[in-house]
Write a protein that holds these residues in place. Structure first.
Motif, PDB file in Angstrom:
ATOM      1  N   SER A   6       1.115  -1.603  -0.031  1.00 40.30           N
ATOM      2  CA  SER A   6       0.186   0.151  -0.312  1.00 40.30           C
ATOM      3  C   SER A   6       0.800   1.041  -0.055  1.00 40.30           C
ATOM      4  CB  SER A   6      -0.366   0.320   1.045  1.00 40.30           C
ATOM      5  OG  SER A   6      -0.713  -0.143   2.392  1.00 40.30           O
ATOM      6  N   TYR A   7       2.216   1.078  -0.050  1.00 37.81           N
ATOM      7  CA  TYR A   7       3.269   2.080  -0.450  1.00 37.81           C
ATOM      8  C   TYR A   7       3.343   2.962  -1.680  1.00 37.81           C
ATOM      9  CZ  TYR A   7       7.862   4.997   0.760  1.00 37.81           C
ATOM     10  OH  TYR A   7       8.421   5.547   1.024  1.00 37.81           O
ATOM     11  N   GLU A   8       2.740   4.358  -0.961  1.00 34.30           N
ATOM     12  CA  GLU A   8       2.546   4.544  -2.653  1.00 34.30           C
ATOM     13  C   GLU A   8       1.255   5.035  -3.408  1.00 34.30           C
ATOM     14  OE1 GLU A   8       6.148   4.996  -4.073  1.00 34.30           O
ATOM     15  OE2 GLU A   8       7.239   6.105  -2.835  1.00 34.30           O
ATOM     16  N   ARG A   9       0.254   3.970  -2.495  1.00 33.56           N
ATOM     17  CA  ARG A   9      -0.664   3.482  -2.954  1.00 33.56           C
ATOM     18  C   ARG A   9      -1.825   3.856  -2.806  1.00 33.56           C
ATOM     19  NH1 ARG A   9       0.433   1.308  -8.315  1.00 33.56           N
ATOM     20  NH2 ARG A   9       2.977   1.108  -8.340  1.00 33.56           N
ATOM     21  N   PRO A  10      -3.383   3.900  -3.409  1.00 34.44           N
ATOM     22  CA  PRO A  10      -4.082   4.349  -2.204  1.00 34.44           C
ATOM     23  C   PRO A  10      -4.692   3.370  -1.456  1.00 34.44           C
ATOM     24  CG  PRO A  10      -4.569   4.814  -5.154  1.00 34.44           C
ATOM     25  CD  PRO A  10      -3.658   4.148  -4.544  1.00 34.44           C
ATOM     26  N   GLY A  11      -4.716   2.228  -2.067  1.00 33.71           N
ATOM     27  CA  GLY A  11      -4.653   0.771  -1.302  1.00 33.71           C
ATOM     28  C   GLY A  11      -4.221  -0.040  -1.461  1.00 33.71           C
ATOM     29  N   ARG A  12      -4.184  -1.045  -1.119  1.00 29.61           N
ATOM     30  CA  ARG A  12      -3.466  -2.582  -1.048  1.00 29.61           C
ATOM     31  C   ARG A  12      -4.075  -2.802  -2.627  1.00 29.61           C
ATOM     32  NH1 ARG A  12      -3.523  -6.728   3.323  1.00 29.61           N
ATOM     33  NH2 ARG A  12      -3.386  -5.559   5.430  1.00 29.61           N
ATOM     34  N   THR A  13      -2.013  -3.270  -2.764  1.00 26.35           N
ATOM     35  CA  THR A  13      -2.239  -3.615  -4.121  1.00 26.35           C
ATOM     36  C   THR A  13      -1.181  -4.374  -4.595  1.00 26.35           C
ATOM     37  OG1 THR A  13      -1.899  -1.181  -4.618  1.00 26.35           O
ATOM     38  CG2 THR A  13      -1.777  -2.730  -6.754  1.00 26.35           C
ATOM     39  N   GLU A  14      -2.146  -5.410  -5.545  1.00 27.91           N
ATOM     40  CA  GLU A  14      -1.104  -6.780  -5.329  1.00 27.91           C
ATOM     41  C   GLU A  14      -0.149  -6.647  -6.801  1.00 27.91           C
ATOM     42  OE1 GLU A  14      -2.683 -10.243  -6.189  1.00 27.91           O
ATOM     43  OE2 GLU A  14      -4.154 -10.225  -4.874  1.00 27.91           O
ATOM     44  N   VAL A  15       0.584  -6.969  -6.816  1.00 23.50           N
ATOM     45  CA  VAL A  15       2.163  -6.514  -7.555  1.00 23.50           C
ATOM     46  C   VAL A  15       1.665  -7.340  -9.104  1.00 23.50           C
ATOM     47  CG1 VAL A  15       4.520  -6.536  -7.935  1.00 23.50           C
ATOM     48  CG2 VAL A  15       3.890  -5.784  -6.075  1.00 23.50           C
ATOM     49  N   PRO A  16       1.824  -7.005  -9.994  1.00 23.46           N
ATOM     50  CA  PRO A  16       1.302  -7.579 -11.150  1.00 23.46           C
ATOM     51  C   PRO A  16       2.571  -8.595 -11.026  1.00 23.46           C
ATOM     52  CG  PRO A  16       1.831  -5.291 -11.939  1.00 23.46           C
ATOM     53  CD  PRO A  16       1.883  -5.994 -10.337  1.00 23.46           C
ATOM     54  N   MET A  17       3.172  -9.655 -11.024  1.00 19.57           N
ATOM     55  CA  MET A  17       4.398 -10.123 -10.806  1.00 19.57           C
ATOM     56  C   MET A  17       5.142 -11.062 -12.630  1.00 19.57           C
ATOM     57  SD  MET A  17       5.983 -10.283  -8.109  1.00 19.57           S
ATOM     58  CE  MET A  17       7.959 -10.515  -8.190  1.00 19.57           C
ATOM     59  N   ALA A  18       3.665 -11.424 -13.168  1.00 19.31           N
ATOM     60  CA  ALA A  18       3.665 -11.633 -14.423  1.00 19.31           C
ATOM     61  C   ALA A  18       4.778  -9.875 -15.583  1.00 19.31           C
ATOM     62  CB  ALA A  18       2.408 -12.481 -15.018  1.00 19.31           C
ATOM     63  N   SER A  19       4.437  -9.262 -15.224  1.00 23.13           N
ATOM     64  CA  SER A  19       4.910  -8.171 -15.358  1.00 23.13           C
ATOM     65  C   SER A  19       5.934  -7.902 -15.118  1.00 23.13           C
ATOM     66  CB  SER A  19       3.713  -6.836 -15.666  1.00 23.13           C
ATOM     67  OG  SER A  19       2.498  -7.396 -16.422  1.00 23.13           O
ATOM     68  N   VAL A  20       6.407  -7.803 -13.872  1.00 25.09           N
ATOM     69  CA  VAL A  20       7.699  -7.373 -13.534  1.00 25.09           C
ATOM     70  C   VAL A  20       8.726  -7.833 -14.479  1.00 25.09           C
ATOM     71  CG1 VAL A  20       9.493  -8.016 -11.335  1.00 25.09           C
ATOM     72  CG2 VAL A  20       6.964  -7.497 -11.351  1.00 25.09           C
ATOM     73  N   ARG A  21       9.155  -6.999 -14.921  1.00 18.92           N
ATOM     74  CA  ARG A  21      11.111  -7.226 -15.390  1.00 18.92           C
ATOM     75  C   ARG A  21      11.580  -6.689 -14.822  1.00 18.92           C
ATOM     76  NH1 ARG A  21      13.789  -2.316 -16.207  1.00 18.92           N
ATOM     77  NH2 ARG A  21      12.436  -0.762 -16.874  1.00 18.92           N
ATOM     78  N   GLY A  22      11.608  -6.783 -13.456  1.00 16.39           N
ATOM     79  CA  GLY A  22      13.299  -6.583 -12.227  1.00 16.39           C
ATOM     80  C   GLY A  22      12.514  -6.402 -11.058  1.00 16.39           C
ATOM     81  N   TRP A  23      13.935  -6.191 -10.160  1.00 16.85           N
ATOM     82  CA  TRP A  23      13.537  -6.053  -9.183  1.00 16.85           C
ATOM     83  C   TRP A  23      15.050  -5.525  -8.104  1.00 16.85           C
ATOM     84  CZ3 TRP A  23      16.097  -8.258  -4.960  1.00 16.85           C
ATOM     85  CH2 TRP A  23      17.075  -9.451  -5.412  1.00 16.85           C
ATOM     86  N   ARG A  24      14.988  -4.723  -7.026  1.00 15.51           N
ATOM     87  CA  ARG A  24      16.209  -4.150  -5.862  1.00 15.51           C
ATOM     88  C   ARG A  24      15.600  -4.197  -5.076  1.00 15.51           C
ATOM     89  NH1 ARG A  24      16.334  -0.813 -11.046  1.00 15.51           N
ATOM     90  NH2 ARG A  24      14.284   1.066  -9.942  1.00 15.51           N
ATOM     91  N   ILE A  25      16.618  -3.832  -4.036  1.00 17.47           N
ATOM     92  CA  ILE A  25      16.285  -3.805  -3.177  1.00 17.47           C
ATOM     93  C   ILE A  25      17.020  -2.027  -2.663  1.00 17.47           C
ATOM     94  CG2 ILE A  25      16.680  -4.051  -0.422  1.00 17.47           C
ATOM     95  CD1 ILE A  25      15.985  -6.793  -0.848  1.00 17.47           C
ATOM     96  N   GLU A  26      16.291  -0.773  -2.393  1.00 21.57           N
ATOM     97  CA  GLU A  26      17.001   0.073  -1.561  1.00 21.57           C
ATOM     98  C   GLU A  26      16.356   0.511  -0.493  1.00 21.57           C
ATOM     99  OE1 GLU A  26      18.315   1.953  -4.032  1.00 21.57           O
ATOM    100  OE2 GLU A  26      18.719   0.249  -5.615  1.00 21.57           O
ATOM    101  N   PRO A  27      17.265   1.642  -0.277  1.00 22.90           N
ATOM    102  CA  PRO A  27      16.654   1.696   1.674  1.00 22.90           C
ATOM    103  C   PRO A  27      15.535   3.163   1.272  1.00 22.90           C
ATOM    104  CG  PRO A  27      19.595   2.205   1.253  1.00 22.90           C
ATOM    105  CD  PRO A  27      18.915   1.660  -0.715  1.00 22.90           C
ATOM    106  N   CYS A  28      14.671   2.791   2.684  1.00 21.25           N
ATOM    107  CA  CYS A  28      13.840   3.861   1.962  1.00 21.25           C
ATOM    108  C   CYS A  28      14.073   4.933   3.155  1.00 21.25           C
ATOM    109  CB  CYS A  28      12.601   3.148   2.027  1.00 21.25           C
ATOM    110  SG  CYS A  28      11.832   2.269   1.018  1.00 21.25           S
ATOM    111  N   ASP A  29      14.428   4.230   4.415  1.00 18.21           N
ATOM    112  CA  ASP A  29      14.337   5.522   5.352  1.00 18.21           C
ATOM    113  C   ASP A  29      15.246   4.452   6.593  1.00 18.21           C
ATOM    114  OD1 ASP A  29      13.741   7.083   7.193  1.00 18.21           O
ATOM    115  OD2 ASP A  29      11.407   7.101   6.923  1.00 18.21           O
ATOM    116  N   PHE A  30      15.435   4.988   7.459  1.00 19.40           N
ATOM    117  CA  PHE A  30      16.745   4.293   8.857  1.00 19.40           C
ATOM    118  C   PHE A  30      15.974   2.967   9.367  1.00 19.40           C
ATOM    119  CE2 PHE A  30      13.766   7.186  11.358  1.00 19.40           C
ATOM    120  CZ  PHE A  30      13.654   5.722  12.671  1.00 19.40           C
ATOM    121  N   ASP A  31      14.889   2.849   8.738  1.00 16.42           N
ATOM    122  CA  ASP A  31      13.522   1.666   9.770  1.00 16.42           C
ATOM    123  C   ASP A  31      13.630   0.688   8.858  1.00 16.42           C
ATOM    124  OD1 ASP A  31      12.295   3.078   9.672  1.00 16.42           O
ATOM    125  OD2 ASP A  31      11.092   2.926  11.631  1.00 16.42           O
TER     126      ASP A  31
END
Length: 99
Positions: free
Chosen positions: A35-60
């Motif tokens: 639900s981050y940066e979304r109006p409500g809970r959203t399923e990630v459309p994994m069939a359309s995902v072309r890549g991923w990564r992990i990035e810091p968002c905040d200290f916690d």
């Protein structure tokens, strides 16, 4: 014995500052919702995902970013889950995107 394809090998969730994030890793696939940066809970459309990564968002919190051609879905996780999430996602989805 339950079907192992129905049981995730990793199930990470975080409710953080009013947002929800969840990543579930199975032996052959990944599911995620946010639900981050979304109006409500959203399923990630994994069939359309072309890549991923992990990035810091905040200290916690860290963001697992799932990138499609049209959008980037950010799933928040606790910073303590970063290493295990990285390992599990690499195993199923391959290496992360480079910057």
């Amino acid at each position: 014995m339950p079907d192992p394809s129905l049981i995730p090998s990793l199930d990470l969730q975080l409710t953080w500052r009013g947002t929800f994030g969840r990543v579930r890793v199975f032996h052959d696939r990944v599911t995620a919702e946010t639900s981050y940066e979304r109006p409500g809970r959203t399923e990630v459309p994994m069939a359309s995902v072309r890549g991923w990564r992990i990035e810091p968002c905040d200290f916690d919190a860290v963001c697992v970013e799932f990138v499609t051609d049209d959008d980037t879905f950010r799933v928040l996780l606790d910073t303590t889950d970063e290493r295990v999430a990285d390992h599990a996602l690499r195993r199923v989805l391959g290496p992360p995107l480079t910057d």
